[in-house]
Design a protein around this motif. Structure first.
Motif, PDB file in Angstrom:
ATOM      1  N   VAL A   1      65.073   3.378   7.262  1.00 50.38           N
ATOM      2  CA  VAL A   1      64.362   3.833   8.456  1.00 50.38           C
ATOM      3  C   VAL A   1      65.269   4.788   9.224  1.00 50.38           C
ATOM      4  O   VAL A   1      66.469   4.520   9.408  1.00 50.38           O
ATOM      5  CB  VAL A   1      63.973   2.640   9.365  1.00 50.38           C
ATOM      6  N   GLY A   2      64.724   5.907   9.662  1.00 49.79           N
ATOM      7  CA  GLY A   2      65.502   6.883  10.403  1.00 49.79           C
ATOM      8  C   GLY A   2      65.704   6.485  11.852  1.00 49.79           C
ATOM      9  O   GLY A   2      64.806   5.939  12.495  1.00 49.79           O
ATOM     10  N   LEU A   3      66.901   6.745  12.368  1.00 53.02           N
ATOM     11  CA  LEU A   3      67.236   6.527  13.780  1.00 53.02           C
ATOM     12  C   LEU A   3      67.365   7.890  14.438  1.00 53.02           C
ATOM     13  O   LEU A   3      68.234   8.689  14.062  1.00 53.02           O
ATOM     14  CB  LEU A   3      68.544   5.742  13.888  1.00 53.02           C
ATOM     15  N   ASN A   4      66.492   8.173  15.393  1.00 49.75           N
ATOM     16  CA  ASN A   4      66.448   9.483  16.034  1.00 49.75           C
ATOM     17  C   ASN A   4      66.544   9.348  17.547  1.00 49.75           C
ATOM     18  O   ASN A   4      66.030   8.389  18.124  1.00 49.75           O
ATOM     19  CB  ASN A   4      65.139  10.202  15.683  1.00 49.75           C
ATOM     20  N   PHE A   5      67.160  10.327  18.197  1.00 52.69           N
ATOM     21  CA  PHE A   5      67.293  10.254  19.655  1.00 52.69           C
ATOM     22  C   PHE A   5      65.924  10.204  20.324  1.00 52.69           C
ATOM     23  O   PHE A   5      65.756   9.579  21.368  1.00 52.69           O
ATOM     24  CB  PHE A   5      68.096  11.439  20.196  1.00 52.69           C
ATOM     25  N   ALA A   6      64.938  10.834  19.703  1.00 53.56           N
ATOM     26  CA  ALA A   6      63.595  10.812  20.280  1.00 53.56           C
ATOM     27  C   ALA A   6      63.041   9.393  20.388  1.00 53.56           C
ATOM     28  O   ALA A   6      62.155   9.128  21.217  1.00 53.56           O
ATOM     29  CB  ALA A   6      62.652  11.674  19.450  1.00 53.56           C
TER      30      ALA A   6
ATOM     31  N   LEU B   1      58.368   0.745  17.350  1.00 52.93           N
ATOM     32  CA  LEU B   1      59.229   1.889  17.627  1.00 52.93           C
ATOM     33  C   LEU B   1      59.551   2.601  16.321  1.00 52.93           C
ATOM     34  O   LEU B   1      59.532   2.002  15.245  1.00 52.93           O
ATOM     35  CB  LEU B   1      60.517   1.418  18.307  1.00 52.93           C
ATOM     36  N   GLY B   2      59.867   3.878  16.426  1.00 51.42           N
ATOM     37  CA  GLY B   2      60.288   4.648  15.264  1.00 51.42           C
ATOM     38  C   GLY B   2      59.156   5.413  14.616  1.00 51.42           C
ATOM     39  O   GLY B   2      58.024   4.933  14.536  1.00 51.42           O
ATOM     40  N   VAL B   3      59.479   6.633  14.160  1.00 56.66           N
ATOM     41  CA  VAL B   3      58.466   7.496  13.553  1.00 56.66           C
ATOM     42  C   VAL B   3      58.893   8.044  12.195  1.00 56.66           C
ATOM     43  O   VAL B   3      58.218   8.900  11.642  1.00 56.66           O
ATOM     44  CB  VAL B   3      58.125   8.680  14.495  1.00 56.66           C
ATOM     45  N   GLU B   4      60.011   7.525  11.651  1.00 49.84           N
ATOM     46  CA  GLU B   4      60.522   8.099  10.390  1.00 49.84           C
ATOM     47  C   GLU B   4      61.042   6.995   9.481  1.00 49.84           C
ATOM     48  O   GLU B   4      61.824   6.142   9.910  1.00 49.84           O
ATOM     49  CB  GLU B   4      61.647   9.075  10.689  1.00 49.84           C
ATOM     50  N   ALA B   5      60.599   6.994   8.243  1.00 46.32           N
ATOM     51  CA  ALA B   5      61.087   6.019   7.272  1.00 46.32           C
ATOM     52  C   ALA B   5      60.732   6.475   5.867  1.00 46.32           C
ATOM     53  O   ALA B   5      59.965   7.426   5.673  1.00 46.32           O
ATOM     54  CB  ALA B   5      60.499   4.630   7.553  1.00 46.32           C
ATOM     55  N   SER B   6      61.297   5.765   4.903  1.00 46.60           N
ATOM     56  CA  SER B   6      60.971   6.025   3.500  1.00 46.60           C
ATOM     57  C   SER B   6      60.897   4.688   2.782  1.00 46.60           C
ATOM     58  O   SER B   6      61.469   3.686   3.217  1.00 46.60           O
ATOM     59  CB  SER B   6      62.027   6.914   2.858  1.00 46.60           C
TER      60      SER B   6
ATOM     61  N   THR C   1      64.318  13.512   6.901  1.00 43.67           N
ATOM     62  CA  THR C   1      62.946  14.034   6.943  1.00 43.67           C
ATOM     63  C   THR C   1      62.643  14.662   8.292  1.00 43.67           C
ATOM     64  O   THR C   1      62.225  15.826   8.375  1.00 43.67           O
ATOM     65  CB  THR C   1      61.932  12.934   6.609  1.00 43.67           C
ATOM     66  N   MET C   2      62.864  13.931   9.386  1.00 40.24           N
ATOM     67  CA  MET C   2      62.615  14.514  10.708  1.00 40.24           C
ATOM     68  C   MET C   2      63.599  15.630  11.010  1.00 40.24           C
ATOM     69  O   MET C   2      63.210  16.722  11.439  1.00 40.24           O
ATOM     70  CB  MET C   2      62.688  13.456  11.799  1.00 40.24           C
ATOM     71  N   ARG C   3      64.877  15.377  10.785  1.00 38.10           N
ATOM     72  CA  ARG C   3      65.899  16.373  11.111  1.00 38.10           C
ATOM     73  C   ARG C   3      65.744  17.616  10.243  1.00 38.10           C
ATOM     74  O   ARG C   3      65.897  18.743  10.713  1.00 38.10           O
ATOM     75  CB  ARG C   3      67.284  15.763  10.922  1.00 38.10           C
ATOM     76  N   GLY C   4      65.443  17.409   8.966  1.00 39.95           N
ATOM     77  CA  GLY C   4      65.293  18.532   8.062  1.00 39.95           C
ATOM     78  C   GLY C   4      64.063  19.359   8.349  1.00 39.95           C
ATOM     79  O   GLY C   4      64.117  20.600   8.341  1.00 39.95           O
ATOM     80  N   LEU C   5      62.929  18.696   8.615  1.00 39.82           N
ATOM     81  CA  LEU C   5      61.718  19.440   8.944  1.00 39.82           C
ATOM     82  C   LEU C   5      61.850  20.127  10.301  1.00 39.82           C
ATOM     83  O   LEU C   5      61.299  21.214  10.511  1.00 39.82           O
ATOM     84  CB  LEU C   5      60.510  18.516   8.927  1.00 39.82           C
TER      85      LEU C   5
ATOM     86  N   SER D   1      73.678  12.037  10.826  1.00 39.63           N
ATOM     87  CA  SER D   1      72.494  11.203  10.642  1.00 39.63           C
ATOM     88  C   SER D   1      72.837   9.724  10.629  1.00 39.63           C
ATOM     89  O   SER D   1      73.894   9.307  10.165  1.00 39.63           O
ATOM     90  CB  SER D   1      71.792  11.568   9.325  1.00 39.63           C
ATOM     91  N   SER D   2      71.889   8.923  11.152  1.00 35.39           N
ATOM     92  CA  SER D   2      72.009   7.462  11.168  1.00 35.39           C
ATOM     93  C   SER D   2      70.743   6.864  10.576  1.00 35.39           C
ATOM     94  O   SER D   2      69.650   7.394  10.780  1.00 35.39           O
ATOM     95  CB  SER D   2      72.181   6.946  12.593  1.00 35.39           C
ATOM     96  N   VAL D   3      70.905   5.749   9.862  1.00 33.70           N
ATOM     97  CA  VAL D   3      69.733   5.084   9.294  1.00 33.70           C
ATOM     98  C   VAL D   3      69.871   3.574   9.415  1.00 33.70           C
ATOM     99  O   VAL D   3      70.988   3.035   9.512  1.00 33.70           O
ATOM    100  CB  VAL D   3      69.502   5.437   7.809  1.00 33.70           C
ATOM    101  N   PHE D   4      68.733   2.911   9.428  1.00 25.42           N
ATOM    102  CA  PHE D   4      68.669   1.469   9.240  1.00 25.42           C
ATOM    103  C   PHE D   4      68.414   1.232   7.750  1.00 25.42           C
ATOM    104  O   PHE D   4      67.505   1.832   7.165  1.00 25.42           O
ATOM    105  CB  PHE D   4      67.521   0.854  10.046  1.00 25.42           C
TER     106      PHE D   4
END
Length: 323
Positions: free
Chosen positions: A38-43, A60-65, A121-125, A318-321
């Motif tokens: 799961v992506g950890l984003n400042f947003a 919470l959270g909007v990015e994962a794989s 994914t979020m950071r790259g897009l 980048s940070s991830v769970f």
């Protein structure tokens, strides 16, 4: 039993709770996905604090794989067993598994792991639309990028190098300067102890830059405007230090400037455009032209600590769970 991070009131990191949740079967146009990372984003903090309102209680959270475990009726572009990634609403990525709309999923190439996907994914897009859609940048252009050692900054600088664009990056420390340089940032400005606009003009022969990419907000917006050349563009794509007060008259004073506050969602809303940006991004990462380094890994149960470290500037890249 599935688990998720949820919050019942807005506030600091301490409002985040690790809870058991029930995940049912997917309905029409939905899938059930088991998350791997799961992506950890400042947003994410904007929702937690209430800057971006969400009905409570909320995930919470909007990015994962992860891996698709079941598909509902009318889902045709992905299938059970596919590895996929996503970014965007609805909230709820901070979870071990979930049911969600299928139309936002992007299939992963074999060369890209789920952890890498969640980290980029979020950071790259975001880097993709900033460099490829916002302004007609050309080889030889110079731009100013705030937070050059952040997750977006490291991908942006590498991609800019591929396009022949010179990046002047701001950072807060020597450690972050070293990381930014290693990822293609050409010039470093320490924004807490240097006059950003003055240094930009020194580096550009007094002209200023045509575009400033500012994800910090209130603390940097004045310097960003002063660093732009006449009729330059200020791209406010984040508000890490708060929403910047924008006086329209200052746009005229600084040379008839333009300003935009873009959101990634509006640049990937159309499936064809999302696919085009994702294909370009994945192609660079799969080939090694852009590297994505995961500098922080957390257990999902440690979301409180992860948010504290992110908000106090103790993270880079980048940070991830990891589940």
């Amino acid at each position: 039993m599935a688990h998720a991070i949820r919050f019942h009131e807005t506030g600091g990191p301490e409002v985040l709770r690790w809870e058991e949740v029930t995940v049912g079967d997917p309905g029409p146009d939905e899938v059930r996905i088991r998350h791997v990372a799961v992506g950890l984003n400042f947003a994410d903090t904007y929702f937690r604090t209430g800057l971006y309102p969400a009905p409570l209680p909320a995930g919470l959270g909007v990015e994962a794989s992860g891996v698709i475990e079941a598909v509902g009726q009318d889902v045709t572009h992905v299938a059970e067993g596919d590895r996929v990634t996503y970014t965007g609403s609805p909230l709820g990525a901070y979870s071990t598994e979930r049911v969600m709309p299928a139309d936002s999923l992007i299939k992963l190439p074999e060369e890209i792991s789920c952890e890498t996907a969640a980290a980029m994914t979020m950071r790259g897009l975001t880097s993709a639309y900033l460099l490829r859609r916002i302004h007609p940048l050309r080889a030889g252009d110079t731009v100013l990028l705030h937070a050059a050692a952040g997750g977006v900054g490291l991908i942006f600088s590498q991609w800019a190098k591929l396009l022949g664009i010179t990046v002047i990056g701001t950072v807060s420390s020597e450690e972050k300067a070293e990381i930014a340089r290693a990822h293609g940032c050409d010039h470093i400005i320490y924004y807490r102890r240097e006059n950003v606009a003055k240094r930009v003009r020194e580096l550009t022969g007094g002209q200023g830059v045509p575009v400033v990419f500012d994800s910090i907000g209130k603390d940097t917006v004045a310097g960003s405007m002063a660093a732009l050349r006449r009729r330059g563009l200020l791209v406010c794509f984040g508000t890490a230090s708060g929403v910047p007060p924008l006086d329209a008259m200052q746009l005229a004073v600084h040379g008839s400037l333009f300003v935009t506050r873009p959101a990634l969602a509006d640049y990937i809303a159309e499936p064809a455009e999302r696919a085009a940006l994702a294909d370009e991004l994945f192609g660079h990462v799969a080939s090694g032209r852009i590297t994505v380094e995961i500098n922080q890994r957390y257990a999902l149960q440690d979301a409180v600590r992860a948010h504290r470290e992110m908000e106090t500037g103790r993270t880079t890249g980048s940070s991830v769970f990891v589940l």
